[in-house]
Design a protein around this motif. Structure first.
Motif, mmCIF file in Angstrom:
data_model
loop_
_atom_site.group_PDB
_atom_site.id
_atom_site.type_symbol
_atom_site.label_atom_id
_atom_site.label_comp_id
_atom_site.label_asym_id
_atom_site.label_seq_id
_atom_site.Cartn_x
_atom_site.Cartn_y
_atom_site.Cartn_z
ATOM 1 N N ALA A 143 14.200 3.885 17.653
ATOM 2 C CA ALA A 143 14.766 5.173 18.177
ATOM 3 C C ALA A 143 16.304 4.573 18.816
ATOM 4 N N GLY A 144 15.871 3.418 20.074
ATOM 5 C CA GLY A 144 16.989 2.911 20.588
ATOM 6 C C GLY A 144 16.813 2.044 21.299
ATOM 7 N N PRO A 145 17.478 0.872 22.045
ATOM 8 C CA PRO A 145 16.584 0.340 22.985
ATOM 9 C C PRO A 145 15.774 0.449 23.754
ATOM 10 N N GLY A 146 14.398 -0.601 24.121
ATOM 11 C CA GLY A 146 13.427 0.269 24.134
ATOM 12 C C GLY A 146 12.544 0.795 24.077
ATOM 13 N N LYS A 147 13.160 1.299 22.763
ATOM 14 C CA LYS A 147 11.813 3.256 22.076
ATOM 15 C C LYS A 147 11.346 2.541 20.934
ATOM 16 N N THR A 148 11.145 3.621 20.348
ATOM 17 C CA THR A 148 9.893 2.831 18.695
ATOM 18 C C THR A 148 10.947 2.491 17.993
#
Length: 335
Positions: free
Chosen positions: A204-209
């Motif tokens: 979903a994005g850097p460091g996200k899901t």
């Protein structure tokens, strides 16, 4: 007055029914997607289409067949090595090391005999074919032909120059012959259970899901280390290892069809053909090396399509769209 009483009675009945009947959410037979989904398992390796070929470089040309893997005594000792080298080093030298695009493998040294063994998991039909399908025209329509399989290759010897010169060759564990023999049994089973390659990590994005995990050489090495640890191997926690990921960023993926249903939906098929046609005349090296130059393409289209577990998924891309990461993953046993 009777109307009001009737209405109140109706509301009372409805409230009772709502309290005893399960909600629509709990009776829905279509489960919500679990992210990231597990890689589909198989009870045997599917037969590849004769159309698929490895190209110039055959898969595992000097590899040992399954029945020829050396067995060692249970009390023997083997050193285990983590090994890394730049992808396509044979063609580009250390160029891709500058981008942290590394290939991973495992080495074994049998102390009693002095024999060395290399194990690596990679594509049967080269990386591009595992990432994008061929477009085969049949009766004025296109067929998406995937030549996508990966497998472990085991061969005698360790090319120290290859792994040390531009990469890594580091001892990470010392195991018994019993652990090694059981690990070979595990690797044979794993080879049949997980036959397909997956290039992309989707988030979903850097460091996200994480929507989808990759299934590549690094994934196999990490899975192999976990298997060895489950069998009793202890790892040197002073060693720190990083692994390459090719990451796409998107909103939650949308399922648009599987390997059969897309041929019943001409609009979806046309969309996929148009998308994959864009990549047909490019090498995988060109795509990776120039992916950042495709930012304008992502900005314009904001769509990407992947094939995972024999299903096609549409990605609504979000910035930064694409990234190469090289993150540390601890060896098993670290708390």
């Amino acid at each position: 007055m009777s109307r009001h009483l009737l209405l109140l009675l109706l509301l009372f009945v409805l409230s009772v029914l709502c309290s005893v009947l399960p909600s629509a959410e709990t009776t829905d037979t279509t489960p919500a997607p679990m992210w990231p989904p597990h890689q589909r398992t198989y009870d045997h390796r599917p037969t590849s289409d004769p159309y698929c070929a490895a190209g110039i470089y055959p898969f595992c040309p000097t590899g040992l067949p399954p029945g020829r893997v050396p067995k060692v005594k249970q009390t023997d000792t083997l050193y285990v090595y983590a090994m890394k080298a730049p992808v396509w080093e044979f063609k580009f030298g250390d160029l891709l090391k500058k981008f942290d695009i590394m290939h991973d493998a495992i080495g074994f040294h049998h102390v009693e005999s002095g024999l060395n063994i290399t194990m690596e998991w990679y594509e049967l039909f080269q990386l591009f074919n595992c990432t994008f399908p061929h477009l085969r025209k049949e009766n004025n329509s296109y067929e998406l032909q995937w030549c996508n399989q990966g497998a472990a290759c085991l061969y005698m010897g360790i090319d120290e120059k290859h792994w040390r010169q531009n990469g890594t060759l580091v001892k990470i564990s010392q195991i018994s012959g019993d652990i090694f023999n059981n690990f070979i049994t595990w690797s044979l089973s794993d080879n049949s259970t997980y036959p397909f390659y997956e290039t992309w990590t989707v988030m979903a994005g850097p460091g996200k899901t994480v929507w989808f995990n990759p299934f590549d050489c690094a994934s196999w090495v990490l899975r192999a280390f976990d298997a060895m640890h489950d069998l009793g191997a202890e790892f040197d926690q002073k060693v720190h290892l990083n692994y390459t990921k090719v990451v796409l960023y998107s909103q939650q993926p949308t399922l648009i069809g599987n390997s059969s249903t897309i041929y019943n939906d001409s609009k979806t098929l046309d969309t996929l053909v148009s998308f994959y046609n864009y990549f047909q005349k490019r090498s995988m090296a060109d795509i990776v090396l120039h992916m950042l130059e495709y930012a304008a393409w992502f900005e314009l289209h904001k769509k990407f399509y992947i094939f995972y577990n024999e299903q096609y998924w549409e990605l609504d891309m979000v910035k930064p769209y694409f990234q190469l990461t090289y993150d540390e993953v601890p060896l098993p046993g670290k708390h």
